[in-house]
Design an enzyme around this catalytic site. Sequence first.
Site, mmCIF file in Angstrom:
data_model
loop_
_atom_site.group_PDB
_atom_site.id
_atom_site.type_symbol
_atom_site.label_atom_id
_atom_site.label_comp_id
_atom_site.label_asym_id
_atom_site.label_seq_id
_atom_site.Cartn_x
_atom_site.Cartn_y
_atom_site.Cartn_z
ATOM 1 N N GLY A 148 39.944 24.728 46.876
ATOM 2 C CA GLY A 148 38.813 25.652 46.725
ATOM 3 C C GLY A 148 38.732 26.708 47.816
ATOM 4 O O GLY A 148 37.788 27.487 47.871
ATOM 5 N N ASP A 181 42.143 40.107 41.215
ATOM 6 C CA ASP A 181 42.881 38.948 41.740
ATOM 7 C C ASP A 181 44.112 39.351 42.542
ATOM 8 O O ASP A 181 45.257 39.048 42.174
ATOM 9 C CB ASP A 181 43.242 37.983 40.604
ATOM 10 C CG ASP A 181 42.043 37.156 40.170
ATOM 11 O OD1 ASP A 181 40.910 37.529 40.534
ATOM 12 O OD2 ASP A 181 42.222 36.147 39.482
ATOM 13 N N ARG A 225 33.410 39.726 46.798
ATOM 14 C CA ARG A 225 34.020 40.787 46.001
ATOM 15 C C ARG A 225 33.135 41.128 44.804
ATOM 16 O O ARG A 225 32.320 40.308 44.361
ATOM 17 C CB ARG A 225 35.446 40.410 45.596
ATOM 18 C CG ARG A 225 35.579 39.090 44.863
ATOM 19 C CD ARG A 225 37.036 38.731 44.605
ATOM 20 N NE ARG A 225 37.140 37.777 43.498
ATOM 21 C CZ ARG A 225 38.257 37.416 42.913
ATOM 22 N NH1 ARG A 225 39.411 37.915 43.297
ATOM 23 N NH2 ARG A 225 38.252 36.552 41.908
ATOM 24 N N GLY A 254 38.595 28.393 40.267
ATOM 25 C CA GLY A 254 38.834 27.180 41.050
ATOM 26 C C GLY A 254 38.402 27.309 42.495
ATOM 27 O O GLY A 254 38.338 26.321 43.228
ATOM 28 N N LYS A 281 34.989 34.469 46.995
ATOM 29 C CA LYS A 281 36.296 33.843 46.762
ATOM 30 C C LYS A 281 36.693 33.064 48.009
ATOM 31 O O LYS A 281 36.678 33.610 49.118
ATOM 32 C CB LYS A 281 37.338 34.905 46.453
ATOM 33 C CG LYS A 281 38.725 34.325 46.191
ATOM 34 C CD LYS A 281 39.656 35.367 45.623
ATOM 35 C CE LYS A 281 41.088 34.847 45.541
ATOM 36 N NZ LYS A 281 42.011 35.873 45.054
ATOM 37 N N ASP A 297 45.414 35.583 32.890
ATOM 38 C CA ASP A 297 44.156 35.248 33.581
ATOM 39 C C ASP A 297 43.876 36.235 34.712
ATOM 40 O O ASP A 297 42.779 36.246 35.266
ATOM 41 C CB ASP A 297 44.180 33.814 34.124
ATOM 42 C CG ASP A 297 45.417 33.518 34.941
ATOM 43 O OD1 ASP A 297 46.525 33.689 34.407
ATOM 44 O OD2 ASP A 297 45.281 33.139 36.120
ATOM 45 N N ASN A 298 44.848 37.053 35.050
ATOM 46 C CA ASN A 298 44.636 38.058 36.100
ATOM 47 C C ASN A 298 44.530 39.464 35.523
ATOM 48 O O ASN A 298 44.592 40.442 36.268
ATOM 49 C CB ASN A 298 45.779 38.008 37.117
ATOM 50 C CG ASN A 298 45.740 36.733 37.953
ATOM 51 O OD1 ASN A 298 44.687 36.110 38.082
ATOM 52 N ND2 ASN A 298 46.862 36.339 38.493
ATOM 53 N N GLY A 314 40.310 28.784 35.141
ATOM 54 C CA GLY A 314 38.919 28.945 35.595
ATOM 55 C C GLY A 314 38.801 29.284 37.060
ATOM 56 O O GLY A 314 39.782 29.322 37.803
HETATM 57 P P1 AMP Z 1 45.524 32.979 41.078
HETATM 58 O O1 AMP Z 1 47.002 32.856 41.003
HETATM 59 O O2 AMP Z 1 44.986 33.157 42.466
HETATM 60 O O3 AMP Z 1 44.996 33.993 40.137
HETATM 61 O O4 AMP Z 1 44.941 31.559 40.635
HETATM 62 C C1 AMP Z 1 45.297 30.897 39.451
HETATM 63 C C2 AMP Z 1 44.378 29.741 39.230
HETATM 64 O O5 AMP Z 1 44.483 28.800 40.286
HETATM 65 C C3 AMP Z 1 42.905 30.095 39.146
HETATM 66 O O6 AMP Z 1 42.316 29.240 38.220
HETATM 67 C C4 AMP Z 1 42.416 29.827 40.550
HETATM 68 O O7 AMP Z 1 41.049 29.569 40.591
HETATM 69 C C5 AMP Z 1 43.215 28.595 40.907
HETATM 70 N N1 AMP Z 1 43.410 28.435 42.353
HETATM 71 C C6 AMP Z 1 44.226 29.147 43.161
HETATM 72 N N2 AMP Z 1 44.131 28.709 44.438
HETATM 73 C C7 AMP Z 1 43.234 27.706 44.445
HETATM 74 C C8 AMP Z 1 42.711 26.840 45.439
HETATM 75 N N3 AMP Z 1 43.089 26.913 46.706
HETATM 76 N N4 AMP Z 1 41.809 25.927 45.064
HETATM 77 C C9 AMP Z 1 41.426 25.816 43.795
HETATM 78 N N5 AMP Z 1 41.873 26.592 42.796
HETATM 79 C C10 AMP Z 1 42.771 27.520 43.108
HETATM 80 MG MG MG Z 2 43.663 34.681 39.289
#
Ligand code: AMP
Ligand code: MG
Length: 598
Positions: A219, A363, A276, A185, A206, A353-354, A183
């Site tokens: 976050g 992403d 974005r 995050g 973001k 998810d990406n 989700g």
């Molecule tokens: P990503 O690898 O950036 O596509 O992120 C994978 C998952 O980790 C997604 O659900 C993001 O929302 C979550 N995520 C990555 N970095 C953070 C962060 N600093 N705080 C909260 N969620 C994160």
């Molecule tokens: Mg992602």
Amino acid sequence: MVTKRLVPWLIAAEIALCCSVETHTMSSIHTVFVFAVVAAVSVPPVHVLEFCQSTDPDCHSHDTFRSRWNKSVSNLTQNLDRFSISCKKLMESFPVDEVDGDFVRTVKNCIFSKSIPTPLKGPLRLAAVSKDVIEGILDLDLALTQSDDFLGFVSGSQLLPGSEPLTHRYGGHQFGYWAGQLGDGRAHALGQYTNRRGEVWELQLKGSGKTPYSRSGDGRAVIRSSVREFLCSEAMFALGVPTSRAATLVVSEEPVFRDQFYNGNMKTERGAVVLRLAKSWFRIGSLEILAKSGEVDLLRKLLDFVIEEHFTSINPDDPDKYLVFYSTVVSETAHLIAHWMSVGFAHGVCNTDNFSLLSITIDYGPFGFMESYNPNFVPNTSDDEGRYRIGAQADVGLFNLEKLLLALSPVLSGKQQKEAYMILKGYADIYQERIYELFKAKLGLQGEEEDDGYIIALLLKLMEDTRSDFTMTFRELSELSDQQLQNQDFTQTWALEDLSSHELFSDWLGLYLQRLSRQNESDVDRQNRMKNVNPRYVLRNWMAESAIKKTEINDFSEVELLHRTLSSPFVTQDTAEKAGYAARPPQWARRLKVSCSS
Ligand code: AMP
Ligand code: MG
């Protein structure tokens, strides 16, 4: 369909891969391929080389370059009060999480949760703006970006009237394994905007704070990753590659703690937020989580929404509509990855998810543009096994599409599932055809000759052996006349100088020049066609790093220079040349690493 003409090229391409002087031996590469394919769906391996042709004619002309930065668009919105975005449609179309609050939890039976961005601390600065997006997509007057209201809006500290931000619930396969709920995050959907061209864009922040999906994260996003996402989104657009867009980059003084290389060296960085945009942020993982948790009605609802909003050529009453949807995603994903390969782009984290359902690049994380040609190029230092190395992206696309098929299975009949499987089997051919077209365009080859595939594959083999720069080899071949090539004076063309050290270079050049001589066009026309598809500038890590370093003292001039340069990557620009953006990368660039930490 793989045509006969592709065969010699494919064989040669495979030889090029197997002759890698890098860490992989011939058998290990083969094993990796075979394994990936068996793990996926037992379709023939997708051979992975090759490469872009921007379909956006706007990207190419010199006039466009000049006007892009000077052009003023009339009737733009001057006041943020008159700018209206809304999540209403998304909220009315789907059930929203009944639980309130940003505490981390497992969320069920909904697509979105409500969540309000958490404002970043300290003085905020608008560090970069994409005029193209602000004016061309959001219909806003650029002057408006100087206001405090605008800064509040794009940083998440000031919501527009009536705005009810949402965070999306999705799951995903990460590095081959089901990871469960992921989700948004650290992202908030602010709302949809319908622009004067009638396009609907979803605006998302973001780095805007914790949500129910933050798991153990804070976050936040740091400046370095936000600069990279901002620049690369806009650079990919200018290269003609389908992508999400970036409107603004705001930096703060809020301390954010990151162990950048996961070596116990925790550092304080500063938080940043990017605004974005995409026509939709739904991913393969958006459907997967619903299928996995047996929420079939909601799965159908989401699919119907996506088809109605984004796949308008599909008849909503067609009993095979999900199959047609799948078939479209399969071919568009193949095209997207071929596009990536054509510009040497490695996404870095090709988890489901990406992967967008609209087959756009989303992403941006530890991505990289390949410099020395190397199918084993891994941009992400956290990817120990090289799962997402550049040469594996096509196979990974296949893996992800198989996961999409599994997610669709609950709404497909047995017969439709078999047909979907056949569609997936066609993926490799769609990819191969596209890559072959793109590569032929990169070499300026018109029409069809028997040896075309061989000419491409042999060039790649020479590039791999000599570690020639991917971007500049093709660019320099575009910039030199046939006479200059014939003379082999490469003192001013560093990539060709490297390439020409190969003992087979003269043989290859002879074949290539003979092939060109049989085309019915002037050499200048050939050069122009090639210059329009072979960029002179891509976002090399060292360029991003150099710009990021300056942001530490709030100097964003190089971010601006890169943004400007990369907005017209096919046009030679004085300032970019002075900055060395088309020159041999500096020695220190070799030490650079990019990890998942962001
Ligand atoms: P990503 O690898 O950036 O596509 O992120 C994978 C998952 O980790 C997604 O659900 C993001 O929302 C979550 N995520 C990555 N970095 C953070 C962060 N600093 N705080 C909260 N969620 C994160
Ligand atoms: Mg992602």
